[in-house]
Design a protein around this motif. Structure first.
Motif, PDB file in Angstrom:
ATOM      1  N   LEU A   1      76.785  16.712  24.349  1.00 53.20           N
ATOM      2  CA  LEU A   1      76.174  18.007  24.688  1.00 53.20           C
ATOM      3  C   LEU A   1      75.616  17.975  26.105  1.00 53.20           C
ATOM      4  O   LEU A   1      75.752  18.944  26.861  1.00 53.20           O
ATOM      5  N   ALA A   2      75.018  16.843  26.455  1.00 54.15           N
ATOM      6  CA  ALA A   2      74.422  16.731  27.782  1.00 54.15           C
ATOM      7  C   ALA A   2      75.480  16.894  28.867  1.00 54.15           C
ATOM      8  O   ALA A   2      75.207  17.463  29.934  1.00 54.15           O
TER       9      ALA A   2
ATOM     10  N   VAL B   1      67.239  18.119  15.633  1.00 53.21           N
ATOM     11  CA  VAL B   1      67.868  16.877  15.199  1.00 53.21           C
ATOM     12  C   VAL B   1      67.107  16.396  13.972  1.00 53.21           C
ATOM     13  O   VAL B   1      65.896  16.209  14.027  1.00 53.21           O
TER      14      VAL B   1
ATOM     15  N   LEU C   1      73.840  20.869  27.734  1.00 54.49           N
ATOM     16  CA  LEU C   1      73.148  21.427  26.573  1.00 54.49           C
ATOM     17  C   LEU C   1      72.269  20.369  25.897  1.00 54.49           C
ATOM     18  O   LEU C   1      72.426  19.168  26.106  1.00 54.49           O
ATOM     19  N   GLU C   2      71.367  20.881  25.074  1.00 52.60           N
ATOM     20  CA  GLU C   2      70.531  20.007  24.260  1.00 52.60           C
ATOM     21  C   GLU C   2      70.565  20.549  22.842  1.00 52.60           C
ATOM     22  O   GLU C   2      70.602  21.757  22.658  1.00 52.60           O
ATOM     23  N   PRO C   3      70.517  19.693  21.845  1.00 55.54           N
ATOM     24  CA  PRO C   3      70.477  20.220  20.478  1.00 55.54           C
ATOM     25  C   PRO C   3      69.159  20.944  20.217  1.00 55.54           C
ATOM     26  O   PRO C   3      68.120  20.529  20.734  1.00 55.54           O
TER      27      PRO C   3
ATOM     28  N   ILE D   1      74.468  13.870  21.287  1.00 56.16           N
ATOM     29  CA  ILE D   1      73.509  14.285  22.320  1.00 56.16           C
ATOM     30  C   ILE D   1      74.117  14.067  23.701  1.00 56.16           C
ATOM     31  O   ILE D   1      74.024  14.930  24.583  1.00 56.16           O
ATOM     32  N   ASP D   2      74.792  12.930  23.883  1.00 60.08           N
ATOM     33  CA  ASP D   2      75.439  12.660  25.173  1.00 60.08           C
ATOM     34  C   ASP D   2      76.522  13.687  25.467  1.00 60.08           C
ATOM     35  O   ASP D   2      76.628  14.193  26.591  1.00 60.08           O
TER      36      ASP D   2
ATOM     37  N   ARG E   1      74.632  10.438  16.308  1.00 61.14           N
ATOM     38  CA  ARG E   1      73.594  11.276  16.918  1.00 61.14           C
ATOM     39  C   ARG E   1      73.579  11.060  18.424  1.00 61.14           C
ATOM     40  O   ARG E   1      73.620  12.013  19.211  1.00 61.14           O
ATOM     41  N   GLN E   2      73.564   9.780  18.827  1.00 59.88           N
ATOM     42  CA  GLN E   2      73.485   9.485  20.256  1.00 59.88           C
ATOM     43  C   GLN E   2      74.688  10.056  20.980  1.00 59.88           C
ATOM     44  O   GLN E   2      74.565  10.668  22.042  1.00 59.88           O
TER      45      GLN E   2
ATOM     46  N   ARG F   1      74.165  26.992  20.382  1.00 58.50           N
ATOM     47  CA  ARG F   1      72.965  26.429  19.763  1.00 58.50           C
ATOM     48  C   ARG F   1      73.366  25.416  18.689  1.00 58.50           C
ATOM     49  O   ARG F   1      73.822  25.793  17.611  1.00 58.50           O
TER      50      ARG F   1
END
Lengths: 235, 294, 325, 373
Positions: free
Chosen positions: D183-184, D193, D188-190, D180-181, D176-177, D161
């Motif tokens: 994790l993807a 944010v 996963l997704e945060p 997110i990438d 941030r970008q 998580r």
């Protein structure tokens, strides 16, 4: 008590007073009349030390006060009720009077006594003592300004156009109180555009024209003077 | 329950921030009440106080809290008198816009001279309480914030008493409202103004000392000046209690708008509210302060 | 010599000097700075209307500047507009912003107005930074085109410079005509005494709105040129410090005298570049200089110049007297 | 008296000239000396001072001394474009080291391309090398690298998580970008944010929003000052969440500012002053003696860049920028005082390895070295 000897005053490069000499003796009401812009206010401001370094000599009780800082002049016993009243709008009536008492703040015991005195003179102020100065009517503000000036218990009171902007009935009232103040022992130098009023209540008078004293003498005589009559009394 | 704790924590944070803004607002208010001008370098004064306390007295000389606080206050009082002489006195009869520009220029100078004097690293000092705090029902409060709030309340009371009850305070207000008339009362207006700057700089010094442990001291610290200004407007210019209430409002608005509207626009929201007040309610929340002719 | 004649003479002199200065400057770096200076001249010509003529301390120049720069940048790169329509759009857009900003701030005076404009500038910057969908956010806008005449593109900084100089001269003429018109009198009336202006029937609020709008129209052009000169813009440039820098340019030049503002813009564009060797000291010294001017030479360069002329006139007058005697 | 001074000066000048008979070779550098991020400019200039000394102590390049000129970009594109023009047109530099703000690098990118000047960028945004400008190389870890290293490390520890808290500037938005990438890529997704602006001091609102989402890991992507304050406030509000910081938290100054609250935090960094590597320690010692504190990341990165550029000039045997660039890009496995081995790839990236550090007892301890492949 007060003597001006050949006073010159300047605003920037413009000379506002030319060799003005006048005298106020103890116990007198002396009036200074003249047209708008003749230098009446400048004369008072020179006495109070607000106009920077006037030339000539200003003597108060024999002492040279020319160019002294304003506060020290006030502490010597001269009070000035400035043109347009200039009471402190955001202070209450009491606080305004308190400011008038400022030169004598080291004698707090006398405050109540003085307060009583001015309240006797202007009972309306006592009713409104907690009101902000700015909320008073024009006449009441003028009374407050006078009262504030008196709180310093000055030897000499300078009054600048106390009748300005007041209804005729109020003018009368203010003039009466000036006489009353004088009777109680304060010497008064009164600057007025309302020459008739001023001459009526004063002992002596001076006429100021474009920075120069042109005529002077006892008020009664001035009122009879043809030139004064035509120029200032409108008759 | 967890949600309640979060909301309580938000309120605590808002009040904590708000008391800081209120503290700065008191400084603005003081000068305004006494001279009728706004010292736009007030935030920079806070920063300078923080640097003197944190950078010089604490880190360099290793003084304990109280002597450091006292010396900072004295140094800033002197600085206040000097800067009054430089940025205000020569312009006392000029248009107020010139005073405004001169205080801004002073601010720029202070920010950059402090960069040279104290370096680019933020100055971090622990103060009396460091990072320690209370924890009640899931809500944590730093002792430092409680300390700040207490100080603000004490200063508020002092200032309220001072302006309303003492002759000195009343004569300062008189000078602000009508300098000439005040001088005709025998009040030495320029001495009053010098005292004013000395005291408001002392307030800034206290601000810097109190803020240093929570915000660190760097040029960015000067930005509390704008928030303090907003607090003054919202509380109502010249109203001492209003300044503190305005500060608390700004703090709460900031935290709640960051929580529920947008954290990146929170400053923009504060500015928007500030502008709204300036336009629609220039007398402030309490509405006690009468019209200001700035 | 009356004031507007003196102004026109000075303006002609300054613009001729600026046109002649370019070949004398050999460094390509300073040629670029010269182009920046002329853009600042345009911006300051706009500010002159609000600050110099109308006397309002407008601290939101960065907001106007940012909006104008972004309008041109986005119109050319995202909407596919040509340079010229985009420049027109940025001028009109900022002019409209001036109107929008002017109307609610009608009632505000002095500090309140200044603080409102500070708020406006900061809010603008936050929006430019965070409204990424439209502005591209913090990553900025790339590949903004340079001006073109048909197929001739002003990629050369020198060409760009002369082009901007011509525009600046044109705008200075417009500003001068405006100043001599009845609006100019009204502007100055509001500056010198707002209450008195109201009393003699000048609609001081309407006049202030008009000053804001005029400023916007001018600044829009300068801002558009700016983003075109740089070909890349991003939002963190448009800060309060920059707003103050423009105010300073007018101040250093002399409030209310357009040639002064123009000189101020040129001097204050070059000064930081020439003071680069001072490194960290530069901004501190800059603050000190501004402080010194506000306090000791509130008339700025123009004031000093006028004082000098007056003294010379006096001296000459005396000579004549002696001659005839 | 004045004559004597003049004489002494003249002699001294001649003496200097005889050592370096030739004109110096100019190397340009850019950083924020004034403005909000002046701290990084100061760090950079310290590295450059030492680099200039070392290069000249080794006889300079091409028999000529090297002069490094550092210009102030104020950390802003406006300042950057004039600073770059000054360096290129006025000082005729071979290359420009910096700036450490991606936005400044992007602002000068067209100029760099047009004039053909080497730029050893220090911004971390991916788009710097993605712009395809052959003249730009980067001597700094780039965002994708840092983001994927962090995510992979956290995943290895069993966390799933993730919450992200970033600055709204270019650095933070890029981070941030990339997070997110990254994790993807693991599906996963945060869970949250949140963002803050540069210069913010209070982060309660954002941290509480993050607390609502109940994350196991908080990855913070921001600069030194804010980082220190966030660490303090996280310690109050999210004491049980594993903290991952940006490179800034390994900085000596940042650890001091956090007052112990960054304890236990992980981060990726190109450098730690605790690196036992003798080259690193020698440099740390020298810096400590000279400037009274250990070198920070920008100090070593600017130093290494200057040393590599000087070496490329030596190898090229000329100051011709194209030839120097060619030689520079040939550098492989260059060991810097950061402790990293730089090898330029076809994109111009010098980094393909990175340290994972953990703050232990107020020290940035290196846990492991990770590489791209």
């Amino acid at each position: 008590m007060l003597r001006l000897e050949k006073v010159n005053a300047f605003y920037g490069h413009i000379q506002a007073l030319h060799e003005v000499s006048l005298e106020v003796a103890e116990g007198e009401i002396v009036c200074l009349i003249g047209a708008n812009g003749a230098g009446k206010t400048t004369t008072l401001m020179s006495i109070m030390g607000v106009v920077s370094t006037p030339q000539g000599k200003i003597l108060f009780e024999g002492e040279d006060i020319t160019g002294r800082p304003t506060p020290s002049i006030v502490h010597k016993g001269i009070s000035c009720v400035p043109e347009g009243r200039r009471i402190f709008p955001q202070l209450t009536v009491m606080e305004n009077l308190d400011m008038g008492f400022y030169p004598r703040r080291d004698r707090p015991a006398e405050f109540e006594e003085d307060l009583e005195r001015v309240f006797r003179l202007f009972p309306v102020l006592e009713e409104r003592k907690d009101q902000l100065g700015g909320t008073l009517s024009g006449g009441q503000q003028q009374m407050l300004a006078l009262a504030r000036g008196l709180m310093a218990r000055p030897k000499l009171l300078l009054l600048d156009e106390p009748s300005l902007g007041l209804a005729p009935l109020l003018v009368e009232q203010v003039m009466e109180s000036i006489v009353e103040i004088n009777k109680q022992g304060t010497t008064v130098l009164l600057v007025e555009q309302n020459a008739l009023m001023a001459l009526e209540i004063s002992h002596r008078g001076y006429v100021l024209e474009t920075g120069t004293i042109t005529i002077s003498g006892e008020s009664g005589k001035l009122m009879a003077d043809a030139q004064v009559r035509s120029s200032y009394l409108g008759t | 329950m967890a949600e309640l704790a979060i909301v309580l924590q938000q309120i605590v944070a808002g009040l904590a921030l708000g008391s800081i803004y209120g503290l700065v607002a008191l400084g603005y208010n003081f000068i305004f009440n006494a001279v009728g001008i706004v010292n736009l370098a007030q935030g920079d004064f806070v920063m300078l106080g923080g640097y003197i306390y944190g950078g010089t007295l604490t880190l360099l000389l290793g003084l304990p809290f109280l002597p450091a606080l006292l010396l900072t206050a004295i140094a800033m009082a002197i600085f206040g008198i000097v800067s009054q002489r430089i940025v205000y006195y020569p312009l006392r009869d000029a248009h107020p816009r010139m005073v405004m520009l001169s205080t801004i220029a002073l601010g720029i100078f202070l920010k950059n001279i402090s960069l040279i004097a104290w370096g680019t690293y933020p100055v971090s000092v622990s103060g009396l309480f460091g990072q320690r705090g209370l924890r009640i029902a899931g809500v944590s409060i730093l002792y430092q914030y409680i300390f700040i709030l207490v100080c603000v309340i004490i200063l508020l009371a002092i200032q309220q008493y001072f302006f309303k009850k003492t002759t000195l305070g009343k004569s300062m207000r008189a000078v602000a409202q009508d300098r000439l008339a005040a001088m005709l009362m025998g009040i030495d207006a320029y001495k009053m103004i010098a005292i004013t700057f000395a005291y408001s700089s002392t307030l800034a010094a206290i601000g810097g000392v109190l803020l240093a442990p929570v915000f660190m001291v760097s040029q960015v610290l000067a930005n509390v000046g704008l928030k303090g200004f907003a607090a003054c407007v919202i509380g109502g210019w010249g109203d001492i209690t209003g300044a503190v209430i305005g500060g608390l409002v700004v703090g709460l608005v900031e935290v709640f708008s960051a929580s529920y509207i947008s954290s990146v626009y929170k400053d923009a929201i504060v500015f928007a509210i500030l502008i709204g007040f300036l336009i629609f309610r220039p007398q402030g929340i309490l509405g006690r302060a009468t019209e200001v002719s700035l | 010599m009356n004031n507007s004649k003196l102004r026109n003479t000075c303006l002609v002199g300054i613009f001729v000097l600026l046109a002649l200065a370019e070949p004398l400057i050999t460094s390509r770096f300073y040629k670029f700075v010269l182009a920046l200076a002329v853009i600042n001249v345009i911006m300051v010509t706009g500010l002159h209307v609000i600050f110099g003529l109308t006397g309002q301390i407008f601290m939101g120049m960065a907001g106007f500047w940012g909006i104008g720069s972004y309008i041109l940048a986005l119109a050319t790169t995202k909407m596919g507009l040509g340079f010229w329509p985009a420049l027109l759009l940025s001028s009109l857009g900022v002019g409209f912003m001036g109107l929008v900003l002017g109307i609610p701030t009608l009632r505000l005076k002095g500090y309140y107005l200044s603080i409102t404009t500070i708020g406006f500038g900061e809010i603008t910057r936050f929006i430019l930074m965070n409204w990424s969908a439209v502005t591209g956010g913090v990553f900025g806008v790339f590949n903004i085109p340079r001006p073109n005449f048909g197929s001739f593109v002003l990629t050369n900084d020198v060409h760009f410079y002369y082009f901007s100089l011509a525009l600046a001269a044109l705008l200075a003429v417009i500003a001068s005509v405006l100043e001599d018109s009845k609006y100019g009198t009204a502007f100055k009336g509001v500056r010198d005494d707002e209450l008195a202006a109201d009393a003699i029937g000048i609609d001081s609020t309407g006049i202030k709105v008009m000053a804001f709008m005029t400023c916007g129209l001018f600044v829009g052009i300068g801002a558009g040129l700016y983003s075109s000169l740089l070909t890349y813009i991003s939002p963190e440039v448009f800060t309060l410090e920059e707003s103050f820098r423009f105010v300073t340019m007018v101040l250093v030049g002399g409030i209310g005298f357009l040639p002064g503002a123009v000189i101020g813009a040129v001097v204050l564009t070059f000064l930081p570049e020439m003071l680069r060797f001072l490194q960290a000291w530069y901004l501190a010294i800059y603050g000190l200089i501004v402080l010194g001017i506000v306090i000791y030479q509130p008339g700025g360069i123009a004031g000093a110049l006028q004082g000098f002329l007056e003294r010379r006139r006096l001296a000459r007058g005396e000579e004549k007297q002696y001659g005839t005697a | 008296m004045r004559r004597i001074v003049g004489l002494v000066l003249a002699v001294a000048l001649m003496a200097t000239c005889s050592v370096y008979a030739a004109d110096p070779v100019y190397i340009g550098a850019m950083g924020a000396i004034t403005g909000g991020s002046a701290i990084s400019g100061e760090q950079a200039s310290q590295g450059l001072i030492l680099a200039e000394e070392d290069i000249n102590a080794a006889g300079g390049v091409l028999g000529r001394p090297v002069k490094i000129i550092m210009e102030d970009s104020r950390g802003l594109p406006t300042g950057g474009v004039t600073a770059a023009r000054k360096l290129i047109f006025q000082d005729n530099v071979v290359g420009i080291i910096g700036c450490h703000q991606s936005t400044v690098v992007m602002a000068i990118e067209p100029l760099i391309r047009q004039e053909g000047v080497i730029c050893m960028a220090k911004g971390s945004a991916d788009m710097i090398t993605a712009a395809g400008n052959p003249w730009i190389v980067r001597v700094r870890e780039y965002d994708t690298l840092a983001a994927s290293a962090k995510v992979r490390h956290a995943l290895d520890k069993g966390y799933t998580r993730f919450a992200i808290f970033h600055n709204t500037d270019q650095f933070g938005e890029g981070g941030r970008q990339n997070l997110i990438d990254a994790l993807a890529r693991h599906g996963l997704e945060p869970v949250a944010v949140e963002a803050h602006n540069t210069g913010d001091k209070d982060f309660t609102a954002q941290l509480l929003n993050i607390r609502r989402a109940d994350p196991e890991v908080l990855i913070v992507w921001t600069h030194g000052d804010e980082h220190a304050l966030i660490c303090r406030q996280v310690a109050q509000l999210l004491p049980d969440v594993q903290y991952y910081g940006s490179m800034a938290i390994t900085q000596w100054s940042s650890i001091q500012m956090a007052e112990g609250t960054s304890e236990g935090a992980y981060t990726t960094s190109p450098y730690s002053y605790l690196n036992p590597d003798p080259d690193v320690q020698a440099f740390v010692k020298r810096h400590q003696e000279r400037f009274g504190r250990p070198p920070e990341t920008f100090t070593v990165l600017y130093y290494d860049s200057a040393m590599m550029l000087a070496e490329a000039i030596r190898r090229a045997g000329t100051t011709d920028r194209a030839k120097v660039l060619e030689e520079l890009k040939k550098i492989k496995g260059w060991k810097g005082v950061s402790g990293i081995e730089y090898s330029f790839d076809e994109r111009g990236e010098a980094f393909n390895e990175l340290f994972i550090c953990r703050i232990e007892n107020q020290q940035p301890v290196i846990i492991e070295k990770v590489s791209v492949n």
